[in-house]
Design a protein around this motif. Structure first.
Motif, PDB file in Angstrom:
ATOM      1  N   LEU A  78       0.834  -1.207   0.000  1.00 49.87           N
ATOM      2  CA  LEU A  78       0.000   0.000   0.000  1.00 49.87           C
ATOM      3  C   LEU A  78       0.869   1.258   0.000  1.00 49.87           C
ATOM      4  O   LEU A  78       0.562   2.236  -0.684  1.00 49.87           O
ATOM      5  N   ARG A  79       1.950   1.222   0.758  1.00 51.92           N
ATOM      6  CA  ARG A  79       2.817   2.401   0.844  1.00 51.92           C
ATOM      7  C   ARG A  79       3.588   2.628  -0.457  1.00 51.92           C
ATOM      8  O   ARG A  79       3.668   3.756  -0.956  1.00 51.92           O
ATOM      9  N   HIS A  80       4.157   1.570  -1.034  1.00 49.38           N
ATOM     10  CA  HIS A  80       5.081   1.762  -2.150  1.00 49.38           C
ATOM     11  C   HIS A  80       4.429   1.639  -3.519  1.00 49.38           C
ATOM     12  O   HIS A  80       4.969   2.156  -4.496  1.00 49.38           O
ATOM     13  N   VAL A  81       3.293   0.974  -3.610  1.00 52.88           N
ATOM     14  CA  VAL A  81       2.583   0.893  -4.889  1.00 52.88           C
ATOM     15  C   VAL A  81       1.534   1.988  -4.986  1.00 52.88           C
ATOM     16  O   VAL A  81       1.400   2.661  -6.010  1.00 52.88           O
ATOM     17  N   TYR A  82       0.798   2.194  -3.901  1.00 49.86           N
ATOM     18  CA  TYR A  82      -0.325   3.137  -3.914  1.00 49.86           C
ATOM     19  C   TYR A  82       0.024   4.486  -3.279  1.00 49.86           C
ATOM     20  O   TYR A  82      -0.754   5.427  -3.379  1.00 49.86           O
ATOM     21  N   GLY A  83       1.162   4.586  -2.612  1.00 48.85           N
ATOM     22  CA  GLY A  83       1.555   5.842  -1.968  1.00 48.85           C
ATOM     23  C   GLY A  83       0.799   6.156  -0.702  1.00 48.85           C
ATOM     24  O   GLY A  83       0.938   7.241  -0.132  1.00 48.85           O
ATOM     25  N   ILE A  84      -0.010   5.214  -0.209  1.00 51.46           N
ATOM     26  CA  ILE A  84      -0.888   5.457   0.937  1.00 51.46           C
ATOM     27  C   ILE A  84      -0.075   5.525   2.225  1.00 51.46           C
ATOM     28  O   ILE A  84       0.848   4.742   2.437  1.00 51.46           O
ATOM     29  N   ARG A  85      -0.434   6.458   3.092  1.00 48.64           N
ATOM     30  CA  ARG A  85       0.244   6.613   4.379  1.00 48.64           C
ATOM     31  C   ARG A  85      -0.261   5.568   5.370  1.00 48.64           C
ATOM     32  O   ARG A  85      -1.440   5.541   5.699  1.00 48.64           O
TER      33      ARG A  85
END
Length: 831
Positions: free
Chosen positions: A78-85
């Protein structure tokens, strides 16, 4: 301003970088070595990671009961593919768990696991918050449980919900995910976290609930989406009899991260490898590209039966902010422009000059949108733009070539002390350093490059309540402002080692717990007191009537020796020695350091428990003890009056135990000691010739092969939730009332099962050779009796006894019955 050095960058290599500079492996690399080698990220990777943050405006919060509950592989994707915090919310500190790397227990273990959780969060680029305030707080990890509602009630239902409500309102998550399911067969504390999540979700958007939070500046927040795992949580520990809920969404990711080349499970293990107390961190050769989730609750309407993307229906990007109803046209245009520039910067991440120019324009667009943001959109949008501002400034620092260090010049301080904080900046001439301000908590006064602790400054809390990977953590940090192009970038720089305020004076009182065996001739116990920043004359110790603390030997200003003298007939009594130092309650300073977390300092109130125990000992003989380094059983046998021989690896290898009649093997030891594992055949022969081998509880993963490790077949039950009794007060049935282990030299009765702490036992045996006799039966409420907590078998002329009772923990808690039972277990095979 703090002291700064222009164009000077002095850096110590981080552990991950050091690990990669090792010579070629002479043997296959361990999991942790592989993880450390892979984790190395040069500046160009840091640039990409910081740009990734700008691609999303979403916050994804997990709710778990303990450090290490988080689904690390999913969070990495989620963090590295979607940029989500990511934001990780832990209800407890894990202080009731086990420690696979050292002797820390209880509240000190809570500090250690908190530090591990911080490093795990840093690896995931995740924020972190805790609900528990420490071991003396009712919200703490008290060991295993099975009932979620009983768990919440024990924690304090309102307290748990109030703190989670604060977290929802503080972090404003767009998505919340429970780490586990609320199903039978799961850990009761995991289930309690799920129950608390849905209770909190129902009230966090209501301003009438916990209005003091609203008065303090938080706004109500209704979580748009709550997900549950659409997969089980077994793994040999829990029971997956209840099927998971149906999949409504599959989160997908590429097979590998394009920057590191790692799979997302591997990136998750970079984080999990920080949880070394829980023996985590393993090499994951197989990729995982899908995670099944179940949409359990939405803030408005009914949950969708299927979704294609986790971002559906949410304000997922700065471009989506442009489309929010009520957004002024010029601000919306600025957001659309920013979105395009973010996409371009991601594509150009390898060119710092180009990226810097684009970041400056993105910053202007975000600033413009913040200025024009209507009040009615503030609660839903402002936090997203504020986060983007901080992320832009950090990305600019990297793109412009800045390197920043901040650290204290000096040791930990006490009230009234002053310490210097030094800031070193290496930056090109085009960057203008405008200011470096120390931001310090209440009670710490910053002036220039110095911080002074006021006379009434509170001690540093080693249980960090929050952590932010963007910086600004600890009792003090440096806020650096740098002019990059036409933008004043503000960067919060954490100190390399935390600034700590410790007690003005400290006391080390040894031993840290005392047992008097009233079945033996009573003798005084030697104690020592060592003071720091005080004198031994400043020490005051009050004892119950009839007890005395007499000075012995030489006494100096810093150290004194005492004999703790009991009365002639003390009976069964328990009390705590709680000294005063300089007229205040005395503190000990517990310091520990591990490579994966660094140094931690824990001030702890000095309280030495004293317990009298009436435990007859077997006829004079020596008892061998083989420690795995994870319990204090050898120490407690000595204090009980048993003649203990500590068997080192060399002793085991050369068979120095052959003349002993009893050997006790500590918890986990077969998995910890290669010498012990290699000596199994010889130990079996020793047993057959008349030795008594006593093994304390082991997990199946602790080198316990049921076919080869015990002298006869003995299998440890799995999943472990089925083979444990969590009720420390559960009724104990005696199955073999005439067995010598229950009668000699002490008659074990109901009083010996009273006042146990945390639980009866775990990792009970599930199957065994007919030579073994089960001696006890017990269960949790509503469950069938388990008979595998204490089994013993005659093997040739000797005996093997295995117990899964948590005797080591009961001894640490000075439970009298545990000492009496231990005295029986160490008897010879024949007496």
């Amino acid at each position: 301003m703090t002291k700064m050095t222009r164009r000077l960058f002095i850096a110590s290599l981080p552990p991950a970088l050091l690990a990669t500079r090792m010579p070629a492996f002479a043997a296959p690399a361990s999991d942790l070595q592989l993880i450390a080698k892979q984790k190395l990220e040069p500046a160009i990777v840091t640039m990409h990671r910081r740009l990734e943050r700008l691609t999303s405006t979403l916050t994804f919060m997990t709710t778990g009961a303990h450090p290490d509950d988080e689904p690390s592989g999913l969070l990495a994707s989620l963090r590295h593919v979607y940029g989500i915090r990511p934001v990780l919310y832990c209800i407890t500190r894990g202080e009731g768990g086990q420690n696979s790397i050292g002797a820390e227990r209880g509240s000190v273990l809570g500090v250690l696991r908190t530090r591990e959780m911080e490093e795990a969060s840093r690896s995931l680029d995740a924020s972190l918050a805790f609900g528990g305030r420490g071991h003396n707080d009712s919200v703490h990890d008290f060991g295993f449980s099975k009932d979620p509602n009983a768990t919440i009630d024990r924690w304090g239902r309102d307290r748990v919900v109030e703190r989670m409500t604060w977290a929802f309102r503080q972090y404003k998550p767009d998505i919340v995910m429970n780490c586990f399911l609320d199903v039978p067969g799961q850990h009761g504390q995991h289930r309690a976290a799920v129950v608390a999540t849905f209770i909190t979700a129902d009230i966090s958007g209501n301003p009438d609930e916990y209005p003091e939070q609203i008065k303090a500046g938080l706004a109500p927040w209704s979580v748009p989406k709550i997900y549950s795992p659409a997969y089980g949580g077994g793994g040999g520990v829990y029971d997956d009899e209840t099927p998971p809920p149906p999949t409504t969404l599959t989160v997908t990711a590429p097979e590998r991260d394009k920057i590191s080349g790692a799979t997302f499970p591997q990136m998750g293990e970079w984080s999990r490898s920080c949880h070394l107390t829980q023996a985590m961190g393993r090499w994951r050769p197989e990729p995982q590209t899908e995670w099944a989730l179940h949409l359990a609750k939405v803030a408005k309407g009914e949950p969708a039966k299927t979704e294609k993307d986790i971002r559906e229906g949410l304000i997922a990007t700065v471009g989506d902010i442009a489309n929010v109803d009520g957004m002024p046209a010029s601000a919306a245009d600025a957001m659309r422009n920013a979105q395009g520039l973010i996409d371009e910067a991601m594509a150009d991440y390898g060119d710092p000059v180009v990226v810097t120019a684009k970041l400056l324009e993105i910053g202007k667009a975000v600033d413009e949108a913040r200025k024009q943001l209507p009040q009615e959109l503030h609660d839903n949008i402002a936090h997203r733009l504020e986060r983007k501002t901080r992320e832009i400034d950090l990305a600019l620092a990297t793109a412009s070539g800045m390197h920043i260090r901040a650290f204290t010049e000096g040791a930990d301080i006490k009230a009234g002390d002053t310490i210097t904080i030094k800031t070193l900046v290496d930056a090109p001439e085009s960057v203008e350093i405008q200011s470096a301000e120390i931001i310090a908590r209440e009670g710490l006064n910053a002036a220039g490059d110095q911080v002074t602790a006021s006379a009434d400054a509170a001690l540093t809390n080693p249980l960090t309540e929050q952590f932010d990977p963007l910086g600004g953590n600890g009792d003090a940090f440096v806020r650096l402002t740098a002019k990059i192009g036409d933008r004043s970038a503000v960067i919060d720089v954490d100190l390399e080692d935390a600034l700590r305020v410790l007690p003005s004076a400290s006391l080390e009182l040894k031993p840290d717990a005392v047992v008097f065996n009233t079945a033996q001739e009573l003798a005084p116990v030697a104690m020592t007191a060592t003071v720091t920043n005080a004198k031994t004359d400043d020490l005051k110790i009050d004892l119950p009537e009839g007890w005395a603390m007499n000075k012995t030997g030489s006494t100096s200003e810093e150290a004194a020796s005492f004999d703790l003298q009991p009365p002639a007939k003390p009976g069964e009594v328990r009390f705590a020695i709680e000294p005063e130092l300089l007229g205040k309650e005395a503190y000990a300073i517990n310091t520990f350091s591990y490579p994966h977390i660094g140094r931690s300092v824990v001030p702890t109130k000095v309280s030495v428990p004293v317990q009298t125990v009436g435990a007859e000992l077997p006829a004079n003989h020596k008892v061998g003890y083989i420690s795995g380094g994870n319990d204090n059983v050898g120490l407690w046998m000595k204090r009980l009056g048993i003649d203990v021989v500590e068997l080192s690896p060399k002793d085991v290898e050369r068979g120095a135990y052959r003349d002993l009649k009893t050997i006790v093997v500590g918890i986990f030891a077969f998995g910890r000691r290669k010498d012990l594992a290699a000596a199994v055949p010889a130990l079996h022969e020793w047993v057959k010739k008349g030795g008594h081998l006593v093994t304390l509880y082991h997990r199946p993963s602790d080198g316990w092969n049921p076919e080869t490790v015990p002298p006869a077949f003995l299998k440890i039950g799995s999943p472990s939730i089925r083979f444990r009794v969590t009720d420390a007060n559960s009724e104990v049935d005696i199955l073999e009332p005439d067995h010598p282990l229950l009668n000699y030299p002490n008659k074990i009765g109901p009083e010996d099962w009273a006042n146990w702490d945390k639980e009866r036992g775990l990792y009970f045996a599930s199957e065994w050779d007919e030579a073994y006799k089960p001696l006890l039966a017990m269960s949790d409420a509503g469950e069938d009796k388990l008979k595998g907590s204490l089994v013993s078998a005659e093997i040739g002329e000797g005996r093997h006894t295995h117990t899964s009772l948590v005797l080591h923990h009961q001894l640490d808690k000075l439970v009298p019955g545990a000492f009496r039972l231990l005295a029986n277990l160490v008897q010879p095979a024949k007496h």
